[in-house]
Design a protein around this motif. Structure first.
Motif, mmCIF file in Angstrom:
data_model
loop_
_atom_site.group_PDB
_atom_site.id
_atom_site.type_symbol
_atom_site.label_atom_id
_atom_site.label_comp_id
_atom_site.label_asym_id
_atom_site.label_seq_id
_atom_site.Cartn_x
_atom_site.Cartn_y
_atom_site.Cartn_z
ATOM 1 N N ASN A 106 34.374 83.592 -2.943
ATOM 2 C CA ASN A 106 35.133 84.500 -3.810
ATOM 3 C C ASN A 106 36.624 84.533 -3.487
ATOM 4 N N PHE A 107 37.093 83.625 -2.659
ATOM 5 C CA PHE A 107 38.500 83.610 -2.232
ATOM 6 C C PHE A 107 39.378 83.117 -3.384
ATOM 7 N N ARG A 108 40.447 83.879 -3.690
ATOM 8 C CA ARG A 108 41.356 83.460 -4.765
ATOM 9 C C ARG A 108 42.783 83.918 -4.472
ATOM 10 N N THR A 109 43.740 83.252 -5.102
ATOM 11 C CA THR A 109 45.142 83.621 -4.975
ATOM 12 C C THR A 109 45.430 84.869 -5.802
ATOM 13 N N CYS A 110 46.215 85.784 -5.252
ATOM 14 C CA CYS A 110 46.586 87.002 -5.962
ATOM 15 C C CYS A 110 47.665 86.714 -7.014
ATOM 16 N N ALA A 111 47.552 87.413 -8.114
ATOM 17 C CA ALA A 111 48.652 87.411 -9.082
ATOM 18 C C ALA A 111 49.799 88.256 -8.507
ATOM 19 N N GLU A 113 51.484 90.711 -9.570
ATOM 20 C CA GLU A 113 51.378 92.160 -9.786
ATOM 21 C C GLU A 113 50.335 92.823 -8.885
ATOM 22 N N GLU A 114 49.504 92.037 -8.209
ATOM 23 C CA GLU A 114 48.517 92.597 -7.287
ATOM 24 C C GLU A 114 49.112 92.914 -5.918
ATOM 25 N N SER A 121 53.270 86.459 -1.279
ATOM 26 C CA SER A 121 52.027 85.723 -1.525
ATOM 27 C C SER A 121 50.851 86.519 -0.968
ATOM 28 N N GLY A 122 49.675 86.192 -1.470
ATOM 29 C CA GLY A 122 48.502 86.896 -0.969
ATOM 30 C C GLY A 122 47.228 86.347 -1.565
ATOM 31 N N TYR A 123 46.116 86.753 -0.970
ATOM 32 C CA TYR A 123 44.801 86.268 -1.387
ATOM 33 C C TYR A 123 43.823 87.434 -1.415
ATOM 34 N N ARG A 124 42.930 87.408 -2.387
ATOM 35 C CA ARG A 124 41.883 88.427 -2.480
ATOM 36 C C ARG A 124 40.539 87.788 -2.147
ATOM 37 N N PHE A 203 43.323 96.088 3.393
ATOM 38 C CA PHE A 203 44.580 95.362 3.248
ATOM 39 C C PHE A 203 44.995 94.878 4.623
ATOM 40 N N SER A 204 45.447 93.637 4.698
ATOM 41 C CA SER A 204 45.994 93.135 5.957
ATOM 42 C C SER A 204 47.189 92.238 5.656
ATOM 43 N N GLU A 205 48.138 92.245 6.567
ATOM 44 C CA GLU A 205 49.313 91.401 6.415
ATOM 45 C C GLU A 205 49.214 90.214 7.355
ATOM 46 N N ASP A 206 49.520 89.039 6.846
ATOM 47 C CA ASP A 206 49.643 87.851 7.687
ATOM 48 C C ASP A 206 51.002 87.922 8.362
#
Length: 320
Positions: A106-111, A113-114, A121-124, A203-206
């Motif tokens: 289920n890993f995907r790149t965030c839009a 606005e997310e 950048s980010g991933y959900r 939520f976590s920050e890289d």
């Protein structure tokens, strides 16, 4: 059972308890010896599945997958403290997806606005989130229900372990000392536990190699906020200044956290090594010791995979 020779596990953190359960359920008599039950560092964990700065990847991948499968199954039972939770990991710069992203369907790149303001950048994805006090008690109950014996004691030397048919070294930071391995060092971590103001997603920050982490892990009525990663520091006293900074960082993402009631402070020392050590070694006295330490900040993530490999090693290694 205590008068007989048994397999002796040293350490009652997530690695020791999980390995104990795996071996007991494979039919081995087990004694677990530890100074603190359950272990303090495991109690302090966040804890979210995800291989965090740990090597070697070829083995970490398999261990992580095995644990992921185990946690997915455990999440069906609320009494385990394990839940599957969706959320976002983001960065303030453009960063590639982590190597473990391919393990999650289920890993995907965030839009755009997310993402929170200031993030590039980010991933959900959805992963196991583990309420460690609840989960460690579940493991301890499962261990004892299967016939495991718990002894509270401090082990100073592997040669001093009595009535052992084999030894499993799951002693975390002390595991290196017991093995004569100078390559294990602490990385101090601190979390703040607050009353949950209504957060349901993590939520976590890289933050790369920064000692200042940002993570928000909701566990029903509470939220674990993190964190810190102070390399070489093993002091387990909570630092009020660090705690305040953690809350402030997390409140930038979730403003309701700024006034959330603080319930507890948790501090642990991640037992870090260049590579996780899972292997067998024959001691001079003829007893085989199976090492399972050096997991750094990925002890939970690797726990079931490493426990399974130890169980296989025990089954295939001849001991006197």
């Amino acid at each position: 059972m205590t008068a007989e020779r048994t397999i002796v596990i040293i350490g009652a953190g997530v690695s020791g308890l999980t390995t104990g359960v795996a071996l007991l359920e494979a039919g081995h008599p087990i004694r677990l010896v530890a100074e603190e039950v359950p272990g303090v560092t495991s109690l302090a964990a966040g804890a979210m599945w995800g291989p965090y700065l740990v090597e070697p990847w070829e083995r970490v991948r398999d261990w992580s997958l095995a644990s992921l499968s185990a946690f997915e199954a455990l999440s069906d039972d609320p009494a385990t403290g394990v839940r599957m939770v969706s959320g976002i990991e983001a960065a303030r710069t453009h960063v590639p997806a982590p190597a473990w992203s391919g393990l999650l369907p289920n890993f995907r790149t965030c839009a755009p606005e997310e993402l929170p303001a200031g993030f590039a950048s980010g991933y959900r994805f959805t992963v196991p989130l583990i309420d460690m006090p609840v989960y460690l008690q579940y493991l301890l109950d499962r261990f004892q229900s299967a016939g495991g014996i718990v002894e509270r004691a401090t082990i100073q030397s592997l040669d001093a372990v009595e009535r052992a048919s084999a030894i499993i070294n799951c002693a975390g930071l002390a595991g290196g000392d017991l093995a004569g391995d100078p390559g294990v060092r602490p990385i101090r971590g601190q979390h703040v536990v607050v009353k949950n103001p209504g957060i349901t997603q993590f939520f976590s920050e890289d933050t790369g190699l920064s000692p200042d982490l940002l993570c928000i892990y909701p566990h029903g009525e509470t939220v674990v906020l993190g964190g810190s990663a102070i390399d070489g520091e093993g002091d387990l006293r909570d630092d009020p200044e660090t705690a305040r900074a953690i809350v402030d960082r997390c409140a930038e993402i979730e403003p309701a956290l700024a006034t959330a009631q603080v319930i507890a402070h948790r501090v642990g020392a991640r037992p870090t090594r260049v590579e996780v050590r899972v292997e067998a070694e024959r001691l001079a006295n003829g007893v085989t010791v199976f090492h399972n330490y050096g997991h750094g900040g990925s002890g939970v993530t690797l726990s079931w995979g490493c426990a399974g490999e130890i169980a296989t090693l025990v089954a295939t290694t001849t001991a006197p």
